[in-house]
Design a protein around this motif. Structure first.
Motif, PDB file in Angstrom:
ATOM      1  N   LEU A 350      69.016  12.944  -1.241  1.00 56.52           N
ATOM      2  CA  LEU A 350      68.479  13.157  -2.791  1.00 56.52           C
ATOM      3  C   LEU A 350      69.755  14.498  -3.244  1.00 56.52           C
ATOM      4  N   THR A 351      69.080  15.418  -2.239  1.00 56.94           N
ATOM      5  CA  THR A 351      69.274  17.107  -2.740  1.00 56.94           C
ATOM      6  C   THR A 351      71.506  17.129  -2.327  1.00 56.94           C
ATOM      7  N   MET A 352      71.651  16.506  -1.484  1.00 61.63           N
ATOM      8  CA  MET A 352      72.651  16.316  -1.102  1.00 61.63           C
ATOM      9  C   MET A 352      73.245  15.611  -1.828  1.00 61.63           C
ATOM     10  N   SER A 353      72.996  14.662  -2.774  1.00 64.12           N
ATOM     11  CA  SER A 353      74.007  13.847  -3.180  1.00 64.12           C
ATOM     12  C   SER A 353      74.507  12.165  -2.569  1.00 64.12           C
ATOM     13  N   ALA A 354      73.735  12.030  -1.600  1.00 58.58           N
ATOM     14  CA  ALA A 354      74.842  11.171  -0.368  1.00 58.58           C
ATOM     15  C   ALA A 354      74.454  10.289  -0.587  1.00 58.58           C
ATOM     16  N   LYS A 355      75.744   9.425   0.088  1.00 57.80           N
ATOM     17  CA  LYS A 355      75.839   7.876  -0.937  1.00 57.80           C
ATOM     18  C   LYS A 355      75.137   6.777  -0.578  1.00 57.80           C
ATOM     19  N   TRP A 356      74.629   7.552   0.923  1.00 61.44           N
ATOM     20  CA  TRP A 356      73.864   6.622   2.024  1.00 61.44           C
ATOM     21  C   TRP A 356      72.772   6.325   0.878  1.00 61.44           C
ATOM     22  N   ALA A 357      72.220   7.197   0.079  1.00 60.80           N
ATOM     23  CA  ALA A 357      70.845   7.570  -0.408  1.00 60.80           C
ATOM     24  C   ALA A 357      70.769   6.575  -1.826  1.00 60.80           C
ATOM     25  N   GLN A 358      71.988   6.083  -2.734  1.00 57.13           N
ATOM     26  CA  GLN A 358      72.303   5.818  -3.791  1.00 57.13           C
ATOM     27  C   GLN A 358      71.555   3.670  -4.105  1.00 57.13           C
ATOM     28  N   THR A 359      71.800   3.513  -2.936  1.00 58.24           N
ATOM     29  CA  THR A 359      70.940   2.490  -3.337  1.00 58.24           C
ATOM     30  C   THR A 359      69.167   1.774  -3.063  1.00 58.24           C
ATOM     31  N   SER A 360      68.841   2.910  -2.160  1.00 57.35           N
ATOM     32  CA  SER A 360      67.633   3.358  -2.297  1.00 57.35           C
ATOM     33  C   SER A 360      66.608   3.859  -3.624  1.00 57.35           C
ATOM     34  N   SER A 361      67.785   4.809  -3.910  1.00 63.71           N
ATOM     35  CA  SER A 361      67.085   5.282  -5.096  1.00 63.71           C
ATOM     36  C   SER A 361      67.262   3.866  -6.566  1.00 63.71           C
ATOM     37  N   VAL A 362      68.157   2.939  -6.119  1.00 66.04           N
ATOM     38  CA  VAL A 362      68.321   1.962  -6.995  1.00 66.04           C
ATOM     39  C   VAL A 362      66.513   1.148  -7.127  1.00 66.04           C
ATOM     40  N   ALA A 363      66.759   0.651  -5.415  1.00 65.92           N
ATOM     41  CA  ALA A 363      65.416  -0.691  -5.888  1.00 65.92           C
ATOM     42  C   ALA A 363      64.244   0.969  -6.102  1.00 65.92           C
ATOM     43  N   ALA A 364      64.374   2.107  -5.312  1.00 61.56           N
ATOM     44  CA  ALA A 364      62.553   2.654  -5.737  1.00 61.56           C
ATOM     45  C   ALA A 364      62.610   2.739  -7.398  1.00 61.56           C
ATOM     46  N   SER A 365      63.445   3.095  -7.890  1.00 64.61           N
ATOM     47  CA  SER A 365      62.894   3.139  -9.326  1.00 64.61           C
ATOM     48  C   SER A 365      63.180   1.663 -10.110  1.00 64.61           C
ATOM     49  N   SER A 366      63.624   0.661  -9.787  1.00 68.87           N
ATOM     50  CA  SER A 366      63.703  -0.864  -9.735  1.00 68.87           C
ATOM     51  C   SER A 366      61.822  -0.709  -9.444  1.00 68.87           C
ATOM     52  N   ILE A 367      61.413  -0.500  -8.642  1.00 69.24           N
ATOM     53  CA  ILE A 367      60.125  -1.047  -8.092  1.00 69.24           C
ATOM     54  C   ILE A 367      58.811  -0.036  -9.137  1.00 69.24           C
ATOM     55  N   LEU A 368      59.590   1.219  -9.009  1.00 65.22           N
ATOM     56  CA  LEU A 368      58.241   1.317  -9.837  1.00 65.22           C
ATOM     57  C   LEU A 368      58.174   1.578 -11.508  1.00 65.22           C
ATOM     58  N   VAL A 369      59.807   1.193 -11.516  1.00 64.07           N
ATOM     59  CA  VAL A 369      59.036   0.994 -13.060  1.00 64.07           C
ATOM     60  C   VAL A 369      58.818  -0.454 -13.055  1.00 64.07           C
ATOM     61  N   VAL A 370      58.929  -1.004 -12.392  1.00 63.68           N
ATOM     62  CA  VAL A 370      57.826  -3.058 -12.749  1.00 63.68           C
ATOM     63  C   VAL A 370      56.846  -2.445 -12.359  1.00 63.68           C
ATOM     64  N   ALA A 371      56.472  -1.822 -11.006  1.00 65.48           N
ATOM     65  CA  ALA A 371      55.317  -1.141 -10.673  1.00 65.48           C
ATOM     66  C   ALA A 371      54.066  -0.730 -11.964  1.00 65.48           C
ATOM     67  N   ALA A 372      54.844   0.625 -12.740  1.00 58.94           N
ATOM     68  CA  ALA A 372      53.935   0.994 -14.225  1.00 58.94           C
ATOM     69  C   ALA A 372      53.486  -0.337 -15.304  1.00 58.94           C
ATOM     70  N   VAL A 373      54.096  -1.070 -15.174  1.00 60.66           N
ATOM     71  CA  VAL A 373      54.615  -2.382 -16.255  1.00 60.66           C
ATOM     72  C   VAL A 373      53.402  -3.221 -15.948  1.00 60.66           C
ATOM     73  N   VAL A 374      53.094  -4.086 -14.247  1.00 69.85           N
ATOM     74  CA  VAL A 374      52.143  -5.159 -13.986  1.00 69.85           C
ATOM     75  C   VAL A 374      50.685  -3.990 -14.124  1.00 69.85           C
ATOM     76  N   LEU A 375      51.038  -2.130 -13.703  1.00 68.27           N
ATOM     77  CA  LEU A 375      49.529  -1.761 -13.778  1.00 68.27           C
ATOM     78  C   LEU A 375      49.124  -1.630 -15.343  1.00 68.27           C
ATOM     79  N   VAL A 376      50.469  -1.240 -16.369  1.00 62.69           N
ATOM     80  CA  VAL A 376      49.721  -1.104 -16.906  1.00 62.69           C
ATOM     81  C   VAL A 376      48.888  -2.920 -17.958  1.00 62.69           C
ATOM     82  N   PHE A 377      49.633  -3.667 -17.641  1.00 62.30           N
ATOM     83  CA  PHE A 377      48.964  -4.754 -18.352  1.00 62.30           C
ATOM     84  C   PHE A 377      47.735  -5.363 -17.570  1.00 62.30           C
ATOM     85  N   GLY A 378      47.865  -5.555 -16.353  1.00 60.58           N
ATOM     86  CA  GLY A 378      46.680  -5.510 -15.268  1.00 60.58           C
ATOM     87  C   GLY A 378      44.713  -4.736 -15.492  1.00 60.58           C
ATOM     88  N   LEU A 379      45.534  -3.629 -15.342  1.00 61.89           N
ATOM     89  CA  LEU A 379      44.759  -2.970 -16.539  1.00 61.89           C
ATOM     90  C   LEU A 379      43.661  -3.524 -18.165  1.00 61.89           C
TER      91      LEU A 379
END
Length: 415
Positions: A350-379
């Protein structure tokens, strides 16, 4: 001494003569128990919802008195017309239930422990929302992650998912969320839950007020990013979608809560990913809005009262609520841990704006956003069930579960 007072000689029957059961029968002098005038204990009225075919008092008396010793005129569950029996049952049940619920505070408000849990969980979600905002705005790694995920999102997701998320335009988000809000208002009006209606109004006002935080949360310049927009947290579109979905979850009855939760999860996750795909908001904006709305909803649930709860006598546990809430909470916690691990792994890139981190950043952001939604509705689903249906002194509707009766075999009869 009269003839009635003279002792009578016992009759001696010929043992070889045939017996006559009708002639020789002598009724036993067994006292008839009195007919109870009202339920004698709380367990006697635990199943009042299912006594619509007989008089409750007569049924209890008939169950405690052997049929062979009932005098003439003794109340019977088979006497009278069906309408008369229902009328008597309604009056008896209402008298028994009203006298008990008037003395039970759980008939009008949830348990104190449930209300405290709502406040605690609500404050934790609000704290998590501002924690996500601080990490995404006031740290170098957070700004790099948000910028890389938002820029790379359209090109990194599969084609079918990109086509689906492209449908999440401003008009679609507004119309879809409005339909959920209208459905929630209609359900509340049909169910005549006026206290709940007031809760939903307060919930909506607080959610709208949360969108006014955007100009009050500045975004300092730490590193150069490709997205040069200023403060954008929390996301107004995600706030609208999650708030309308939760409103429907709070409005529906017990049997539909888990269905409303699943619908709300799907719609909120769709909107949360759509605003990132369309480059309207950063991932932290969507996650913050979701957690903030969830925290407000739980705090509003702490003020549940009277008509905001399920009717006394119809309060039961729900297998759907238990399964969906437990699976949602477990899955969301595991997803948050995995998403945080992926972010930690790509921090050097991330700090070097490496291209190899782009796919992982998209996957992590998708997982975290969906996880926040599921957590809120479960509670929210879990706490809605707890606050709306606390078991009063009437207990569960129906008899408690009991082991099956063992059938008598021929060997038992012989022994």
């Amino acid at each position: 001494m009269t003839d009635e007072q003279k002792p009578s000689n016992p009759a001696i029957r010929d043992p070889h003569a045939p017996s006559n059961l009708v002639r020789d029968f002598e009724p036993l002098d067994i006292p008839v128990p009195p007919v109870p005038t009202r339920p004698s204990s709380l367990s006697d009225v635990a199943d009042v919802e299912h006594t619509d075919t007989m008089d409750l008092t007569a049924a209890m008396a008939a169950a405690t008195t052997p049929s062979s010793v009932r005098p003439a005129g003794y109340p019977s569950s088979r006497g009278g017309s069906r309408a008369a029996r229902r009328s008597r049952a309604a009056r008896a049940a209402a008298a028994g239930v009203s006298s008990l619920t008037d003395e039970d505070p759980l008939a009008d408000r949830p348990r104190i422990s449930s209300r405290v849990l709502c406040v605690v969980f609500g404050l934790l979600l609000i704290a998590a929302a501002f924690g996500v905002w601080w990490l995404g705005v006031h740290t170098e790694a957070g700004q790099s992650f948000d910028d890389m995920a938002e820029v790379s999102f359209p090109g990194a997701v599969p084609g079918w998912l990109g086509g689906l998320l492209a449908l999440g335009t401003h008009l679609v988000v507004v119309i879809g969320s409005a339909l959920l809000a209208v459905a929630a208002a209609a359900v509340v009006a049909v169910r005549r839950r006026w206290w709940l209606a007031g809760q939903l109004v307060a919930f909506g006002v607080l959610c709208f007020a949360s969108t006014l935080l955007k100009p009050l949360l500045p975004r300092p310049f730490i590193i150069h990013t490709e997205i040069v927009d200023g403060s954008s947290a929390p996301s107004g579109h995600v706030t609208l979608a999650v708030a309308c979905s939760i409103a429907l979850l709070l409005a529906v009855s017990r049997g539909w809560r888990w269905v409303a939760a699943l619908v709300g999860m799907a719609w909120s996750a769709f909107v949360g990913l759509s605003v990132i795909y369309g480059q309207w908001h950063r991932p932290s904006d969507a996650a913050m809005a979701t957690l903030l709305v969830g925290g407000i909803a739980l705090i509003v649930l702490a003020f549940t009262r009277t008509s905001g709860m399920d009717a006394t006598g119809s309060r039961r546990s729900s297998a759907g609520v238990q399964i969906v809430s437990s699976v949602s909470l477990t899955a969301s916690v595991m997803a948050v841990l995995y998403g945080a691990y992926v972010v930690w792994q790509i921090v050097p890139g991330l700090t070097m704006s490496a291209k190899w981190a782009q796919t992982s950043s998209v996957a992590a952001s998708s997982i975290l956003v969906v996880a926040a939604v599921v957590l809120v509705f479960g509670l929210t689903l879990m706490m809605r069930q707890i606050t709306a249906a606390p078991l009063t002194r009437l207990g569960l509707v129906g008899a408690p579960p009991a082991p099956p009766k063992r059938r008598r075999t021929p060997s038992d009869h012989a022994s």
